[in-house]
Design a protein around this motif. Structure first.
Motif: not given
Length: 477
Positions: A188-189, A208-217, A271-273
């Motif tokens: 759902d993220f 527009k939905h940075p909190e949700r995208w942060e959860k996906f990250k 991610i890479g680091n």
């Protein structure tokens, strides 16, 4: 920023069905790694030449293309069968319920490792998670995984399929590669159930939905942390789904990249680091996203028609499909050998995909091809591994490689068509300034009769019967 192609009119020789998943231009944004351990690993990988790709998931039970039937934009080429759902939402539910019947009890990764090692493969890239989000490893981030109690195979001692594959192939001397899809169409993220999915991209605006995208990250970061810290030595992190990328890197000349309308920066530096901290020297392949995290480039179902001066790998199916399809048409061994020769003569690696079926094994036809490959590799391996391209690269029916010290040149003779027929004489040009001390045909024990006029060599065929191709090996003075 519009990206340029590596060669202004880069030509690709298509060798399989058109790949709709992620066909792309080879970008000019390649950045050579500076980490000495990565450079060393990349050099070793370039020496290996031949690898195994495996697409496998719950979708094998339906015998359909991996993941893509879930994507509305691709309905035209991944048409959903009526028996799998009367509408899109029923289809998705039934697809996700495949988890509840996935039980590949014939799964024996050592059998695969032994067969592919004999056939000359040196590294493996396995789909730990495809776009559908089903994890073939024991992730703590989701219950949509092979080790969930919802999956019958979870009761099997080999339930953590990724771990079993990595351990078996590592024990057979393979480098280990983890394929991982950055987009995840189950969580759902990424595909938020508040909106319907429209295409392969995230279905909301991350800005527009940075909190949700942060959860996906964080979700993605945590799964990749698991794969690079809990599964032994991993040599390659092979990241698919290049539409998850910084918006500024979109190449408007590529059709599928033009569909990206929103920022999807997943923070590849983070991610890479992390991956390099967990696995010093790991090769990171952020496919189609040029920059420091695309350590080699990956033409799909195609071979560049010319040599490339950067590390590259063609991923090509043994059959017609990356995923298991009943009665798939497997390429003849002769075609596989010719593909390998063309790729290594142009400086690349050949990552050949074999798809396991729902029972957990390959089709017998795949084993037949591997056995035939083994007989050819056993004779000709000295001309394949640890080689590099050398001019004239390709002339007519002849393809060239050289040893890394340039003291040996290998000349491959192939003939297009259903069967390989040797000529009465082999006529080819020797590389400039190469002084021949000795010459042999691999698989033939006797001396050769040959003549040289300027750079042209004529070798009398000693009538040794060879399958698929002839390799003439030249040693310098």
């Amino acid at each position: 920023m519009k990206l340029k192609t590596l060669i202004p009119t880069l030509a690709l020789l298509w060798v399989g069905q058109h790949s709709f998943g992620q066909a792309h231009n080879v970008s000019s944004g390649y950045q050579k790694p500076t980490d000495p351990l990565v450079i060393e690993n990349l050099e070793q990988w370039q020496d290996m030449k031949f690898g195994l790709f495996m697409h496998w998931g719950t979708y094998s039970q339906w015998g359909i293309v991996e993941s893509w039937s879930l994507c509305p934009e691709d309905e035209g080429w991944t048409q959903r069968k009526p028996e799998h759902g009367k509408n899109y939402y029923d289809y998705v539910k039934n697809y996700e319920n495949l988890q509840k019947t996935f039980n590949p009890t014939d799964f024996d990764p050592k059998k695969w490792a032994d067969a592919t090692k004999a056939a000359g493969m040196k590294y493996v890239v396995f789909t730990t998670k495809h776009h559908d989000g089903f994890a073939m490893f024991d992730t703590k981030e989701s219950d949509y995984k092979v080790t969930s109690s919802n999956t019958p195979f979870s009761k099997n001692p080999k339930a953590n399929i990724t771990k079993e594959i990595f351990n078996s192939f590592r024990n057979d001397g393979f480098k280990i590669g983890a394929y991982f899809s950055k987009p995840d169409w189950h969580t759902d993220f990424y595909w938020w159930n508040y909106f319907p999915p429209k295409d392969r991209n995230v279905n909301y605006d991350p800005q527009k939905h940075p909190e949700r995208w942060e959860k996906f990250k964080n979700y993605t970061y945590n799964q990749l942390n698991e794969l690079t810290s809990e599964y032994g030595k991993v040599d390659i992190l092979w990241l698919d789904g290049g539409w998850v990328r910084p918006f500024k890197t979109i190449d408007q000349s590529v059709d599928w990249q033009r569909t990206i309308k929103v920022e999807q920066d997943i923070d590849m530096d983070r991610i890479g680091n992390m991956a390099r901290k967990n696995q010093p020297g790991i090769i990171v392949v952020d496919r189609t996203v040029p920059g420091k995290w695309e350590n080699y480039v990956t033409p799909e179902q195609a071979i560049p028609e010319h040599t490339l001066d950067i590390p590259w790998e063609s991923c090509i199916t043994m059959g017609n499909s990356f995923s298991y399809v009943p009665n798939d048409q497997y390429k003849p061994t002769k075609k596989i050998v010719e593909t390998l020769i063309k790729i290594i003569a142009r400086g690349g690696n050949y990552l050949m995909n074999i798809a396991p079926g729902p029972n957990g094994d390959y089709d017998q036809a795949a084993y037949d091809r591997l056995k035939e490959l083994a007989s050819w590799i056993q004779i000709n391996q000295g001309a394949v591994y640890a080689t590099r391209p050398v001019a004239p690269y390709h002339e007519g029916d002849y393809y060239y490689t050289r040893s890394k010290d340039s003291k040996t040149v290998n000349v491959f003779h192939i003939v297009e068509g259903d069967s390989y027929k040797q000529p009465t004489e082999f006529t080819f040009n020797v590389p400039e300034n190469f002084k021949i001390k000795d010459m042999s045909i691999l698989g033939h024990k006797g001396k050769l009769k040959w003549t040289q006029k300027e750079n042209q060599i004529v070798v009398k065929n000693p009538s040794t019967k060879l399958n698929y191709a002839t390799v003439i090996q030249l040693k310098s003075k």
